[in-house]
Design a protein around this motif. Structure first.
Motif, PDB file in Angstrom:
ATOM      1  N   ILE A 116       0.835  -1.200   0.000  1.00 12.82           N
ATOM      2  CA  ILE A 116       0.000   0.000   0.000  1.00 12.82           C
ATOM      3  C   ILE A 116       0.871   1.253   0.000  1.00 12.82           C
ATOM      4  O   ILE A 116       1.810   1.372   0.788  1.00 12.82           O
ATOM      5  CB  ILE A 116      -0.942   0.017   1.218  1.00 12.82           C
ATOM      6  CG1 ILE A 116      -1.894  -1.188   1.165  1.00 12.82           C
ATOM      7  CG2 ILE A 116      -1.730   1.323   1.278  1.00 12.82           C
ATOM      8  CD1 ILE A 116      -2.872  -1.253   2.326  1.00 12.82           C
ATOM      9  N   VAL A 117       0.519   2.166  -0.898  1.00 16.09           N
ATOM     10  CA  VAL A 117       1.204   3.454  -1.006  1.00 16.09           C
ATOM     11  C   VAL A 117       0.225   4.563  -0.646  1.00 16.09           C
ATOM     12  O   VAL A 117      -0.920   4.564  -1.124  1.00 16.09           O
ATOM     13  CB  VAL A 117       1.736   3.688  -2.441  1.00 16.09           C
ATOM     14  CG1 VAL A 117       2.271   5.107  -2.584  1.00 16.09           C
ATOM     15  CG2 VAL A 117       2.822   2.680  -2.769  1.00 16.09           C
ATOM     16  N   HIS A 118       0.655   5.479   0.189  1.00 13.43           N
ATOM     17  CA  HIS A 118      -0.133   6.679   0.477  1.00 13.43           C
ATOM     18  C   HIS A 118       0.356   7.774  -0.464  1.00 13.43           C
ATOM     19  O   HIS A 118       1.350   8.444  -0.198  1.00 13.43           O
ATOM     20  CB  HIS A 118       0.035   7.086   1.940  1.00 13.43           C
ATOM     21  CG  HIS A 118      -0.522   6.082   2.895  1.00 13.43           C
ATOM     22  ND1 HIS A 118      -1.816   6.136   3.353  1.00 13.43           N
ATOM     23  CD2 HIS A 118       0.034   4.983   3.462  1.00 13.43           C
ATOM     24  CE1 HIS A 118      -2.040   5.118   4.172  1.00 13.43           C
ATOM     25  NE2 HIS A 118      -0.934   4.401   4.250  1.00 13.43           N
ATOM     26  N   GLY A 119      -0.358   7.923  -1.572  1.00 11.37           N
ATOM     27  CA  GLY A 119       0.077   8.855  -2.615  1.00 11.37           C
ATOM     28  C   GLY A 119      -0.574  10.212  -2.485  1.00 11.37           C
ATOM     29  O   GLY A 119      -1.464  10.554  -3.270  1.00 11.37           O
ATOM     30  N   PHE A 120      -0.131  10.991  -1.535  1.00 14.51           N
ATOM     31  CA  PHE A 120      -0.738  12.298  -1.297  1.00 14.51           C
ATOM     32  C   PHE A 120      -0.571  13.221  -2.502  1.00 14.51           C
ATOM     33  O   PHE A 120      -1.430  14.064  -2.771  1.00 14.51           O
ATOM     34  CB  PHE A 120      -0.139  12.939  -0.048  1.00 14.51           C
ATOM     35  CG  PHE A 120      -0.325  12.110   1.196  1.00 14.51           C
ATOM     36  CD1 PHE A 120      -1.576  11.985   1.772  1.00 14.51           C
ATOM     37  CD2 PHE A 120       0.746  11.435   1.770  1.00 14.51           C
ATOM     38  CE1 PHE A 120      -1.764  11.223   2.907  1.00 14.51           C
ATOM     39  CE2 PHE A 120       0.567  10.663   2.908  1.00 14.51           C
ATOM     40  CZ  PHE A 120      -0.681  10.549   3.477  1.00 14.51           C
ATOM     41  N   ASP A 121       0.521  13.042  -3.238  1.00 15.64           N
ATOM     42  CA  ASP A 121       0.768  13.882  -4.419  1.00 15.64           C
ATOM     43  C   ASP A 121       0.062  13.335  -5.658  1.00 15.64           C
ATOM     44  O   ASP A 121       0.090  13.965  -6.710  1.00 15.64           O
ATOM     45  CB  ASP A 121       2.272  13.983  -4.696  1.00 15.64           C
ATOM     46  CG  ASP A 121       3.022  14.674  -3.570  1.00 15.64           C
ATOM     47  OD1 ASP A 121       2.399  15.516  -2.894  1.00 15.64           O
ATOM     48  OD2 ASP A 121       4.212  14.372  -3.366  1.00 15.64           O
TER      49      ASP A 121
END
Length: 314
Positions: free
Chosen positions: A252-257
């Motif tokens: 899982i990646v938290h891709g805020f951008d």
């Protein structure tokens, strides 16, 4: 009571120690702890010191060495992981040398990212309202602060509203199946619309090496949502028990951008990641040869195998 082993709706008295009932005074050092069953408690320093002492005693071995508890690496480096896909996704992977992470907005399971069943939302709100009050009372210095009750209620409800918001548009997930062997169920799932499915096989150690610094990797836990709900930081690590056959491991990646995208790609070294490539047992013979040609075209030399489920019995 819906929750068999938990009592989330007790509305504890937050003005006194949850163990000895001592009344707190302004600025007094306190700790917030979770019990195995039931809600958290705010406890005074004396009770916390006693709990720490008992915990160390329980963990001490015959030679007096303290060993950490509840630290279990469920995935070993050699644990086999499988990723099933169609030909188009496989070609995209070879072409770009990437792994694709999907937004959960595109997942079919309506419980993806859910906290629990809708009928239990009142219990969830009640639990986190108390949790929010505790956070406010003990912020920012882990000391107890006397806050006017009406203001505490308003601020806590605002905080619960904030933490209950979904963030599906900032989350990206890459899914794997953990198994020592191929899975007929997974082949059928990925071959239901097209027979020409493919599976790549790697291991946890290599996956972690390739993307471990960019993503969190772990097993999905399968739970009964009718008896419990999920913590705010665990929603994408839990699924319903009906999906237990998937034996899913997630990155899982938290891709805020990357907010709002349908998916993102992360560059990897496919030559290191992929151990073997398997062709669906339902695919025709020519498809296996096509997969070999495509792999060669993109400069790879992966070993391509027909699924062992295709082998004839006698």
């Amino acid at each position: 009571m819906i929750y068999e082993d938990y009592n989330y709706n007790k509305e504890e008295d937050l003005s006194c120690c949850g163990i000895c009932n001592k009344q707190f005074s302004e600025g007094e050092p306190v700790s917030v702890i979770d019990f195995p069953k039931g809600p958290f408690r705010i406890v005074c320093k004396e009770c916390m010191d006693e709990l720490r002492s008992l915990s160390l005693k329980d963990q001490r071995t015959d030679n007096g060495i303290v060993e950490p508890q509840n630290i279990i690496n469920e995935l070993k480096a050699e644990s086999k992981l499988w990723r099933y896909m169609d030909l188009a996704k496989f070609i995209n992977m070879l072409k770009n040398s990437t792994l694709y992470f999907s937004s959960p907005n595109d997942f079919e399971d309506i419980y993806e990212g859910a906290y629990g069943e809708l009928r239990n939302k009142e219990a969830w709100d009640s639990y986190y309202l108390n949790h929010a009050k505790t956070s406010i009372i003990t912020a920012p210095d882990n000391c107890w602060h006397n806050i006017e009750e009406e203001k505490l209620e308003v601020d806590a409800r605002r905080l619960v509203e904030q933490i209950s918001m979904r963030h599906d548009n900032m989350i990206f997930i890459n899914c794997w199946h953990e198994n020592e062997y191929e899975s007929e169920a997974m082949w059928k799932m990925y071959s239901k619309n097209v027979e020409n499915a493919i599976a790549i096989q790697t291991n946890f150690g290599e996956l972690k090496k390739q993307i471990g610094e960019k993503a969190s990797i772990g097993k999905v836990k399968y739970i009964d949502y009718s008896k419990r709900f999920v913590g705010i930081n665990k929603v994408y690590w839990n699924k319903r028990k009906a999906f237990e056959f998937e034996r899913e491991v997630r990155a899982i990646v938290h891709g805020f951008d990357e907010c709002g995208k349908n998916g993102i790609e992360i560059k990897i070294d496919l030559k290191e990641l992929i151990c073997n490539v398997y062709v669906s047992p339902y695919a025709p013979s020519w498809f296996c040869e096509l997969v070999k040609d495509i792999i060669k075209k993109y400069g790879y030399g992966f070993d391509v195998k027909y699924s062992e489920l295709r082998e004839a019995p006698f």
